[in-house]
Design an enzyme around this catalytic site. Structure first.
Site, PDB file in Angstrom:
ATOM      1  N   ASP A  79       3.623  19.945  14.520  1.00 50.74           N
ATOM      2  CA  ASP A  79       3.022  18.631  14.288  1.00 50.74           C
ATOM      3  C   ASP A  79       1.970  18.320  15.359  1.00 50.74           C
ATOM      4  OD1 ASP A  79       2.540  16.154  13.271  1.00 50.74           O
ATOM      5  OD2 ASP A  79       4.602  15.428  13.414  1.00 50.74           O
ATOM      6  N   ASP A  80       0.771  17.992  14.944  1.00 51.59           N
ATOM      7  CA  ASP A  80      -0.314  17.610  15.880  1.00 51.59           C
ATOM      8  C   ASP A  80      -0.594  18.699  16.916  1.00 51.59           C
ATOM      9  OD1 ASP A  80      -0.283  15.217  14.551  1.00 51.59           O
ATOM     10  OD2 ASP A  80      -0.054  13.963  16.321  1.00 51.59           O
ATOM     11  N   LYS A  86      10.605  17.260   9.850  1.00 57.98           N
ATOM     12  CA  LYS A  86       9.851  16.092   9.375  1.00 57.98           C
ATOM     13  C   LYS A  86       9.418  16.215   7.914  1.00 57.98           C
ATOM     14  CE  LYS A  86       5.356  13.943  10.369  1.00 57.98           C
ATOM     15  NZ  LYS A  86       4.436  13.592  11.466  1.00 57.98           N
ATOM     16  N   ASP A 116      -0.161  21.046  11.371  1.00 55.15           N
ATOM     17  CA  ASP A 116      -0.440  20.144  10.244  1.00 55.15           C
ATOM     18  C   ASP A 116      -1.812  19.487  10.373  1.00 55.15           C
ATOM     19  OD1 ASP A 116       0.226  18.360  12.310  1.00 55.15           O
ATOM     20  OD2 ASP A 116       1.177  16.929  10.950  1.00 55.15           O
ATOM     21  N   ASN A 117      -2.319  19.409  11.604  1.00 56.61           N
ATOM     22  CA  ASN A 117      -3.675  18.859  11.814  1.00 56.61           C
ATOM     23  C   ASN A 117      -4.072  19.157  13.251  1.00 56.61           C
ATOM     24  OD1 ASN A 117      -1.781  16.001  11.436  1.00 56.61           O
ATOM     25  ND2 ASN A 117      -2.636  16.424  13.453  1.00 56.61           N
ATOM     26  N   HIS A 123       4.152  16.302  18.393  1.00 55.59           N
ATOM     27  CA  HIS A 123       3.631  14.955  18.145  1.00 55.59           C
ATOM     28  C   HIS A 123       4.074  14.013  19.277  1.00 55.59           C
ATOM     29  CE1 HIS A 123       2.988  11.164  15.967  1.00 55.59           C
ATOM     30  NE2 HIS A 123       2.437  11.834  14.957  1.00 55.59           N
ATOM     31  N   CYS A 164      -1.010  13.896   9.054  1.00 56.37           N
ATOM     32  CA  CYS A 164       0.280  14.465   8.625  1.00 56.37           C
ATOM     33  C   CYS A 164       0.539  14.487   7.119  1.00 56.37           C
ATOM     34  CB  CYS A 164       1.405  13.675   9.252  1.00 56.37           C
ATOM     35  SG  CYS A 164       1.342  13.539  11.030  1.00 56.37           S
ATOM     36  N   LYS A 174      -7.631  14.970  15.947  1.00 57.34           N
ATOM     37  CA  LYS A 174      -6.757  14.491  14.873  1.00 57.34           C
ATOM     38  C   LYS A 174      -7.335  13.249  14.211  1.00 57.34           C
ATOM     39  CE  LYS A 174      -2.254  12.496  13.899  1.00 57.34           C
ATOM     40  NZ  LYS A 174      -0.951  12.036  14.361  1.00 57.34           N
ATOM     41  N   HIS A 228       7.998  13.171   5.697  1.00 59.28           N
ATOM     42  CA  HIS A 228       6.779  12.356   5.614  1.00 59.28           C
ATOM     43  C   HIS A 228       6.062  12.407   4.268  1.00 59.28           C
ATOM     44  CE1 HIS A 228       3.455  10.424   8.327  1.00 59.28           C
ATOM     45  NE2 HIS A 228       4.112   9.567   7.566  1.00 59.28           N
TER      46      HIS A 228
END
Ligand SMILES: *[C@@H]1O[C@H](CO)[C@@H](O)[C@H](O)[C@H]1NC(C)=O
Ligand SMILES: *[C@@H]1O[C@H](CO)[C@@H](O)[C@H](O)[C@H]1NC(C)=O
Ligand SMILES: *[C@@H]1O[C@H](CO)[C@@H](O)[C@H](O)[C@H]1NC(C)=O
Length: 505
Positions: free
Chosen positions: A41-42, A133, A284-285, A226, A79, A302, A135
């Site tokens: 994540d991130d 996660k 994811d990004n 994240h 996300c 991001k 989301h």
């Protein structure tokens, strides 16, 4: 028959007998690989060892160098969009999720008429498990992972939370609540445990308990890395040389995740699953600069339509790859995993709505040219418009959008934070590079192959290409569905649900 002829005939016999053997005795093991997908994540472009980062990622580096590094690989800027495309194989303009992320109190989700990757793999005979996660919406039980193709689930449903308490607060109006579940039930037992450990442990347990008569699909979507910036002290020791406070903690978070990936792959090896596994790692990004991440030398971060927002870290490791240990520069997008992995599983794409992803297995496995020539990054009609309209009936450049056609990328509207930020290594402060674009400028064009860091805007010198790409945006826009972005509902408050975030309708 010549000697060579005999050899050919003998080889032919071997090939045929292997084939017969596989089909008759081990159809599942031979033709359906285990699929293990790890999503960070991130996680920024400059935050993995093999991109020259000071952050050490020995496990990820080794897996990537033995496998295929995807170096023309794209995800979405935030996300929910990336996760929705991974799970559906479809662009956000076709699911209604083109604007932002799904909020905790928003009655929203990946529409139920999109079968998920897990649905399709389950249909193809896989055991399907998820940790981490989600989301993709939770306002009704129908949107939870176990209603969307996963046999088991352990994780959190929203976008972010405290790594130790697994709670999240949404202001005075909504209050605070736990967001951690075992299948559908709230899980209060992990209070005080840093999430990278129980998520890794769940993945390891799934692997160890796996019944080998079936192929395995495991989706491990780490909370790491994240915000909030939290990590057990011991991961910080090796980074005493990083003086920036955020970067220091972030580096420790990355190392903890790297250790977790090492534990998961060790479990796959111990159980003998590894030699028939396709292991995918993806972010994811782009990294969040304000929370320790870094995407240098890419532009932006991001949330932006610059490369720093979505030119992602990604690689594949598998003994099933025909070509291994190489860097792949073919255009691959997160929406491509759906048809690629369903194809590898020998599954069927019937029952899906029209896909935007391409089956990229031969691109990745053999380095053959990508079937993807275009990539719609997004069109977000709800984002605040920027600049003036054009006197043409083509795409309105006030709208936030971006598209890639071949090597060219067009951005329109508000592209988001647009600085180049070097890693804040030794200094306490970092200075964003000033950017002098006029506040009403709303068209940029880059040749990403020649200029991957978006320093040389070609929109004035190549109006022909601008026109062509605006035409492609207009085309995609004509296929878009309305945005789903309902207002928050007070009924979501954990106050009404025993202190827990979860379905309220
Ligand atoms: C990885 O496994 C080791 C050995 O069991 C354990 O000490 C460590 O906490 C694990 N790390 C993660 C991130 O799960
Ligand atoms: C994987 O390893 C096991 C045990 O060593 C072996 O029986 C099996 O044939 C191997 N499978 C493949 C696809 O190489
Ligand atoms: C296609 O979908 C139908 C209904 O969902 C299903 O019964 C059928 O088995 C699927 N076909 C294949 C080849 O998987």
């Amino acid at each position: 028959m010549t000697w060579n002829g005999w050899i050919l005939a003998w080889r032919g016999f071997l090939v045929c007998s292997t084939f017969i053997f596989n089909v008759n005795f081990h159809p599942a093991a031979a033709s359906q690989p285990n699929i293990v997908f790890v999503l960070a994540d991130d996680y920024g472009y400059n935050d993995i060892g093999y991109h020259g980062s000071r952050i050490r990622t020995p496990n990820l580096d080794r897996l990537a160098s033995e496998g295929v590094k995807l170096e023309n690989y794209y995800v979405q800027p935030v996300c929910t969009p990336t996760r929705s495309q991974l799970m559906s194989g479809r662009y956000q303009i076709h699911t209604g999720l083109q604007h932002g992320i799904i909020g905790f109190a928003q009655p929203n989700g990946l529409p139920l008429d999109n079968p998920t990757l897990a649905d399709k793999l389950k249909e193809a005979g896989y055991s399907t498990h998820m940790a981490g996660k989600w989301h993709l919406g939770f306002y009704k039980k129908d949107y939870l992972p176990t209603s969307r193709g996963f046999d088991s689930y352990f994780g959190y449903l929203g976008g972010s939370e405290d790594y130790y308490t697994h709670t999240v607060c949404m202001g005075r109006l909504y209050g605070c609540g736990l967001d951690l579940r075992n299948d559908v039930d709230p899980d209060f037992k992990e209070n005080g445990t840093y999430s990278a450990f129980p998520f890794t442990q769940r993945a390891v347990n799934v692997i160890k308990a796996h019944d080998k008569s079936k192929p395995l699909f495991l989706y491990l979507a780490y909370q790491s890395v994240h915000a909030p910036l939290q990590v057990p002290e011991r991961y910080l020791e090796q980074y005493s040389d990083i003086k920036d406070k955020h970067r220091h903690i972030y580096a420790g978070m990355v190392s903890c995740m790297d250790e977790g990936v090492g534990n998961v792959t060790a479990a796959l090896q111990e159980t003998g699953l590894w030699n028939n596994t396709v292991f995918v790692f993806s972010t994811d990004n782009g990294g969040q600069i304000l929370e320790g991440g870094n995407n240098w030398p890419l532009r932006g971060w991001k949330g932006s339509l610059w490369e720093g927002g979505m030119h992602g870290v990604g690689f594949v490791h598998s003994p099933l790859l025909k070509k291994q240990g190489y860097v792949n520069k073919e255009l691959v997008h997160v929406s491509d995993w759906f048809p690629t992995l369903v194809g590898l599983a020998g599954g069927s794409l019937n029952g899906t709505l029209p896909l935007d992803g391409f089956d990229q297995w031969s691109t990745i496995s053999e380095n053959s040219s990508s079937r993807r020539k275009e990539l719609l990054h997004n069109i977000d009609p709800m984002h605040r418009p920027r600049g003036q309209a054009l006197n043409t009936d083509s795409f309105d450049p006030r709208v936030r959008a971006a598209i890639r056609v071949g090597d060219f990328k067009l951005i329109t509207g508000d592209p988001g934070n647009s600085s180049w930020i070097p890693p804040p290594s030794d200094s306490l402060f970092f200075v964003p590079t000033p950017v002098d674009d006029a506040p009403d400028k709303n068209i940029w064009l880059f040749n990403i192959k020649d200029d991957p860091n978006e320093r040389n805007d070609l929109s004035q010198t190549r109006p022909d290409i601008v026109k062509q790409l605006l035409g492609r945006l207009a085309f995609y826009n004509s296929t878009a569905v309305p945005v789903r972005f309902p207002p928050d509902s007070l009924k979501a408050s954990p106050r009404f649900h025993g202190g827990v975030w979860g379905p309220w309708e």
